[in-house]
Each structure stands twice: as structure tokens, then as C-alpha cells.
Scaffold this motif. Structure first.
Motif, PDB file in Angstrom:
ATOM      1  N   GLN A   2      -2.305  15.539  37.770  1.00 45.44           N
ATOM      2  CA  GLN A   2      -1.293  16.301  38.502  1.00 45.44           C
ATOM      3  C   GLN A   2      -1.831  17.680  38.878  1.00 45.44           C
ATOM      4  OE1 GLN A   2       2.650  16.330  36.818  1.00 45.44           O
ATOM      5  NE2 GLN A   2       2.465  14.257  36.029  1.00 45.44           N
ATOM      6  N   ILE A  52       0.840  12.965  47.257  1.00 46.35           N
ATOM      7  CA  ILE A  52       1.874  12.169  46.609  1.00 46.35           C
ATOM      8  C   ILE A  52       3.198  12.830  46.929  1.00 46.35           C
ATOM      9  CG2 ILE A  52       2.888  11.863  44.322  1.00 46.35           C
ATOM     10  CD1 ILE A  52       0.178  11.102  43.326  1.00 46.35           C
ATOM     11  N   PRO A  53       4.222  12.037  47.250  1.00 49.49           N
ATOM     12  CA  PRO A  53       5.519  12.651  47.541  1.00 49.49           C
ATOM     13  C   PRO A  53       5.956  13.534  46.379  1.00 49.49           C
ATOM     14  CG  PRO A  53       5.578  10.299  47.976  1.00 49.49           C
ATOM     15  CD  PRO A  53       4.256  10.574  47.360  1.00 49.49           C
ATOM     16  N   GLY A  54       6.463  14.710  46.715  1.00 43.85           N
ATOM     17  CA  GLY A  54       6.966  15.592  45.663  1.00 43.85           C
ATOM     18  C   GLY A  54       5.923  16.568  45.156  1.00 43.85           C
ATOM     19  N   PHE A  55       4.703  16.524  45.709  1.00 41.57           N
ATOM     20  CA  PHE A  55       3.677  17.449  45.248  1.00 41.57           C
ATOM     21  C   PHE A  55       3.375  18.535  46.266  1.00 41.57           C
ATOM     22  CE2 PHE A  55       3.053  14.910  41.676  1.00 41.57           C
ATOM     23  CZ  PHE A  55       2.345  15.677  40.771  1.00 41.57           C
ATOM     24  N   ARG A  86       2.945  11.312  52.522  1.00 43.83           N
ATOM     25  CA  ARG A  86       2.763  10.171  53.427  1.00 43.83           C
ATOM     26  C   ARG A  86       4.072   9.770  54.088  1.00 43.83           C
ATOM     27  NH1 ARG A  86      -0.190   5.975  49.326  1.00 43.83           N
ATOM     28  NH2 ARG A  86      -1.249   7.571  48.194  1.00 43.83           N
ATOM     29  N   HIS A 102       3.133  11.850  39.276  1.00 41.74           N
ATOM     30  CA  HIS A 102       2.015  11.433  40.126  1.00 41.74           C
ATOM     31  C   HIS A 102       1.836   9.922  40.161  1.00 41.74           C
ATOM     32  CE1 HIS A 102       0.479  11.306  36.115  1.00 41.74           C
ATOM     33  NE2 HIS A 102      -0.724  10.886  36.480  1.00 41.74           N
ATOM     34  N   ALA A 121       9.669  11.115  43.329  1.00 39.64           N
ATOM     35  CA  ALA A 121      10.335  11.976  44.303  1.00 39.64           C
ATOM     36  C   ALA A 121      11.212  11.181  45.268  1.00 39.64           C
ATOM     37  CB  ALA A 121       9.300  12.789  45.080  1.00 39.64           C
ATOM     38  N   HIS A 122      10.942   9.890  45.405  1.00 34.76           N
ATOM     39  CA  HIS A 122      11.715   9.073  46.342  1.00 34.76           C
ATOM     40  C   HIS A 122      12.751   8.177  45.661  1.00 34.76           C
ATOM     41  CE1 HIS A 122       8.464   9.530  49.679  1.00 34.76           C
ATOM     42  NE2 HIS A 122       9.223  10.593  49.550  1.00 34.76           N
TER      43      HIS A 122
END
Ligand SMILES: Nc1ncnc2c1ncn2[C@@H]1O[C@H](COP(=O)(O)OP(=O)(O)OP(=O)(O)O)[C@@H](O)[C@H]1O
Ligand SMILES: [Mg+2]
Lengths: 225, 261
Positions: free
Chosen positions: A141, A217-220, A225, B110, B154-155
Motif C-alpha cells: 500500500q 487501485i481504486p481508492g488510492f 481504472r 489494495h 473502494a467499490h
């Protein structure tokens, strides 16, 4: 006397191309190993024992506080007095690795500190050891968070790799200096070498953007994407 | 028996020692006594519910059960074997046997849902990637999330995140699961889907200890309710006995006030 265009194609380009290859050979290992060293040192600075943390903090402080030229002088001209000899190439790459390792470790350290405590707790609660938690949960992370900063450091590295000529490594800048001194056509030669560096940093910027997209990565933050 | 445990059999005459046994757990944090010699035995298939006012020590007590927090005094035993909190191997074993669900999910940000479930199987249990992901898909199926396997946290909605967290705990084949207010961070309309999963677990005989303020749920399913306040369990009993309309218990008083809010 050759016209500017002829001088450019017949003298500058063949000369600088040779230096370009050496520059790439200096940058690539310095960037990759320097980054890995930075991850390693950054991790120790956050998760190491108090003693190890102290040692790594001192290392980083020294590297950041002493001009790179001085470090290269010590490696190449200073160490032989205590019996340690390096080839010019080795001295340059070693100096750049040690230097960028320290800078990368700053970005990594900041990213490690931003990882939420809950991530570690969840890993421990599943039976992860401390080392496994750091290796599989925290570092992956943190590296993603640190990537923009580390990318910036690699761009800097491309430019400070020009200091290699000081330890007689005939890379881009070294070749340019020799050619300019020989022909007294400083403006043309250094203008050309500037374009070469601009080309390198542009390619590196593309590569880094591609890598960031690959690892995103989504949320980072950043583009997802 | 697993050799890693420093075994100290507590009671040789009972054939089935409690799945988890907490004895006289005390802890002081920041100069304040947070748990005051608290004990609790959980038998196989039981669902114990912890309730009580904020700051009463529920989360701390739960985290002492898998030794995420090391108590100053007292002992933790799993299936009769007491665990030495300073033996790292024994700690990791204990935590594989004791699943934990957190209020704020703590999914690994992650990793996709399926990798969240698979990672401990691979890294802790040493399973191959294929075997771990196959098992992970099976667990996601149990919580109804097969179609979300490749999404990142996150999704996912809060309810979906908590169900992935439950799948992640289940994949380790725990002997007991600790749940710390698993629905408190959820929007009201998402509470039901998570409670439904926990209800199915309870009905299938999973041993669980759960801190919650969902009193309807607790009343319907708890084998015992424990009321915690200021580091003590001050009342304990079946939902029927503690919450009967004519009972003048602290628990009933607390629940009436909860319902009024
Ligand atoms: N690391 C710590 N240092 C100091 N005090 C702590 C620490 N952890 C918890 N506490 C205190 O311990 C008390 C009990 O906390 P705990 O989280 O166990 O209560 P809780 O019953 O779970 O409350 P809630 O319903 O709000 O979740 C609180 O007063 C809290 O401030
Ligand atoms: Mg709590």
C-alpha cells in the motif's frame, strides 16, 4: 568550419550517442536499486527497532545534508587512501544508489505512516506475523502511495547523473564537455546535450505514468481504472 | 494437539473444555483501569452478546480475547489450552483459531474482495494461490458476493465490505468469531444484510462473541447477554431473564433508553 547542421549530425550526435548509452547504464541500476534500497530503509525507519531507526535516520540525514559532488569525491578520490578502489562507473552508480535510496526512503516513510492502524490489526487478527504484515499488507500500500514522489526523485536522478563526469565517467555530460573543449563550440554542444536530457526525462515521465496506471487501485488517489 | 501451544490443561475431567475461556482479565491503559478482572467462558455453538454504554470496555475485552491487546493480568485459553501472550507462534495460532470482525471492516485496501479472503490462506496457512482463491470464492459465495469477487474495497458498499470481512474470517476455519459492533458503521438500510449473514452463522452452530446494540437481534439469538460497564460485567443472563418486562435490570433499563433514541 562545419555548418551548425553538419557539426550537429557529424560530430555532436555520434559523440553524444556514445555517452547516452553510458548514461542509461548509470541511470537504470541507480533508479531500480536506489528505489528498492529506499523501500528497505524507509521500512526500517518506521518499523525497525529504536536502534536501527536511529542508525537509518542518521544515514538519511548525512546523505541529504552533504552535497552529492562531495559524496562522489569521497567515493572515488577519498576511499583509495584507505585502500578501497572503485572504477569510475562503479563509484558513480554506488553514489547515486546511496543518494536516491535516502531520498526515496523519505517518501516511503511518509506513505508508511499514512497506512491506517486498522490494516495492521486486521492482519494480526488473521494470524499474520509482524514481518508478514509489513511485507504483504503495509509495504504494497505504501509503495503505491509513494510512487508519485519516488517518480519525481527518478527524474532528479536523471539530471544529477550528469555529475558522473566528475569521477571521470564519460557519460553524456562528460562527452559533451570534451567535445566542446576540443571544438570551442560550447553553445551548440550544450544546447544539444540539454535536448538529450530532455528526451531522457520525457521517456522516464511516460514510463512512470504507465507504471502508476498499471499499479493504480481504486481508492488510492490518482487516476483509477 | 498442536505442539505450538504451551498447553496447560485447565480441567482434565470435562471432555469438552470451553472453546474460549477468559479468566480474571485486567488491564490498565493510560493510567485508567479499563477491565477489572473480567471472566467469560464460551461453549461450542454459543452466541454471547456484549452490551453496555460507550467506553465500558467491550472492544478492549474483545481484543484481549485474541490478544491484539495484552492484558496486564488474567489468562486466555482456547479449548482448554492457555496461551502465553509472549510466545509469538502461539499467538499466531490463537489468532488463526479466533476470527475477528471490526466495526470499520478493515478490508485490505489494495486487494480485491477475493484476494482479501485468500491472502491469509496463502501467507499464513501456506496454501497455493489456486487453492486459496478457490476457497475464497467458496466463502464469498456463502455471504452472497460471488459477483463482487474482483472489486476493490473502494467499490463495495459498507454492507458488502462487512460481508467480505466475514468471509475472510470464515476462510481461516476459526473455532470462534469475535464481532465488535459489526453493523454500527453501516447505513440503516445495509444493517439487515449483514445481520442476516451473522444469523445464518449462529444457526449453523458457529461460536461467536459479539458486541452490538442491535437488541432485537440479541434477544432472538443470544445464548447469554453480558452487560458491561466501567470495566466490569455487571449483569449476565439469558435475553429472557434480563429483558423480561417485569425485570428491573440495568440491561433492560439501558435497552429501553436505546430504543427511545
Ligand atoms: N490505548 C488506550 N489508551 C488509553 N485508553 C484507552 C485505550 N484504548 C481504550 N481506552 C479507553 O478504554 C475505555 C474502554 O474502551 P472500549 O473501546 O473498550 O469501550 P467500548 O465499550 O468498546 O465502547 P464503544 O461502545 O464506544 O465502542 C475507554 O474509556 C477508552 O477511552
Ligand atoms: Mg467499542
Amino acid at each position: 568550419m562545419l555548418s551548425t547542421m553538419d557539426f550537429f549530425w557529424e560530430r555532436i550526435v555520434p559523440n553524444l550517442d556514445k555517452g547516452l548509452w553510458l548514461t542509461v547504464q548509470i541511470i537504470a541500476p541507480s533508479a531500480i536499486i536506489g528505489f528498492l534500497l529506499g523501500v528497505f530503509i524507509g521500512t526500517l525507519r518506521v518499523f525497525g527497532s529504536p536502534k536501527i531507526r536511529k542508525v537509518m535516520d542518521v544515514y538519511t540525514a548525512i546523505i541529504r545534508g552533504v552535497p552529492l559532488v562531495v559524496q562522489l569525491f569521497i567515493l572515488y578520490f577519498g576511499l583509495p587512501s584507505i585502500g578501497i578502489y572503485f572504477q569510475p562507473y562503479t563509484a558513480a552508480v554506488l553514489g547515486f544508489i546511496l543518494c536516491s535510496g535516502a531520498y526515496h526512503s523519505e517518501y516511503i516513510r511518509g506513505a508508511l505512516l499514512s497506512i491506517k492502524q486498522g490494516q495492521l490489526k486486521a492482519a494480526y487478527a488473521l494470524g499474520f506475523t509482524r514481518v508478514q504484515t509489513i511485507l504483504w499488507i503495509v509495504v504494497p500500500q505504501a509503495v503505491r502511495r509513494a510512487l508519485p514522489g519516488c517518480g519525481n526523485e527518478i527524474i532528479y536522478l536523471i539530471k544529477y547523473s550528469s555529475l558522473a563526469y566528475i569521477v571521470t565517467c564519460m557519460e553524456l555530460t562528460g562527452k559533451a564537455k570534451a567535445l566542446a573543449a576540443q571544438t570551442f563550440r560550447f553553445t551548440e554542444v550544450f544546447f544539444a546535450v540539454g535536448l538529450y536530457y530532455l528526451f531522457l526525462t520525457t521517456v522516464a515521465t511516460w514510463l512512470l505514468a504507465w507504471l502508476e496506471r498499471r499499479l493504480s487501485i481504486p481508492g488510492f488517489g490518482g487516476k483509477s481504472r | 494437539m498442536r505442539p505450538e501451544y504451551r498447553y496447560a490443561l485447565m480441567n482434565t475431567q470435562t471432555p469438552h473444555p470451553p472453546v474460549l475461556s477468559m479468566r480474571n482479565i485486567s488491564i490498565t491503559l493510560g493510567g485508567r483501569k479499563i477491565l477489572n478482572s473480567v471472566s467469560l467462558d464460551v461453549e461450542r455453538g454459543e452466541l454471547k452478546v456484549l452490551i453496555g454504554p460507550s467506553g465500558g470496555g467491550k472492544s478492549t475485552f474483545l481484543q484481549c480475547m485474541n490478544l491484539l491487546v495484552t492484558p496486564d493480568a488474567g489468562s486466555v485459553s482456547i479449548e482448554g489450552a492457555s496461551v502465553n501472550p509472549h510466545d509469538k507462534k502461539a499467538l499466531c495460532r490463537l489468532r488463526q483459531d479466533v476470527g475477528m470482525i471490526f466495526q470499520d471492516f478493515n478490508l485490505f485496501d489494495h486487494l480485491t474482495a477475493v484476494k482479501n479472503v485468500a491472502i491469509a490462506l496463502r501467507r499464513v496457512k501456506g496454501m497455493s494461490r489456486e487453492a486459496a482463491e478457490e476457497r475464497a470464492m467458496h466463502e464469498l459465495g456463502r455471504v452472497g458476493l460471488t459477483d463482487k469477487a474482483d472489486l476493490y474495497p473502494a467499490h463495495l458498499s459498507g454492507g458488502q465490505k462487512q460481508r467480505v470481512a466475514i468471509a475472510r474470517a470464515l476462510a481461516m476455519d476459526p473455532k470462534v468469531i469475535l464481532l465488535d459492533e459489526p453493523t454500527s458503521a453501516l447505513d440503516p438500510e445495509l444493517v439487515g444484510e449483514v445481520l442476516a449473514v451473522i444469523r445464518d452463522l449462529a444457526k449453523s452452530g458457529m461460536t461467536m462473541i459479539m458486541a452490538t446494540h442491535q437488541m432485537d437481534f440479541a434477544t432472538a439469538l443470544a445464548s447469554e447477554i453480558l452487560f458491561m460497564e466501567q470495566g466490569n460485567i455487571i449483569e449476565r443472563g439469558t435475553p429472557g431473564s434480563l429483558l423480561a418486562p417485569d425485570s428491573a435490570t440495568r440491561t433492560r433499563d439501558f435497552c429501553t433508553r436505546l430504543a427511545d433514541m
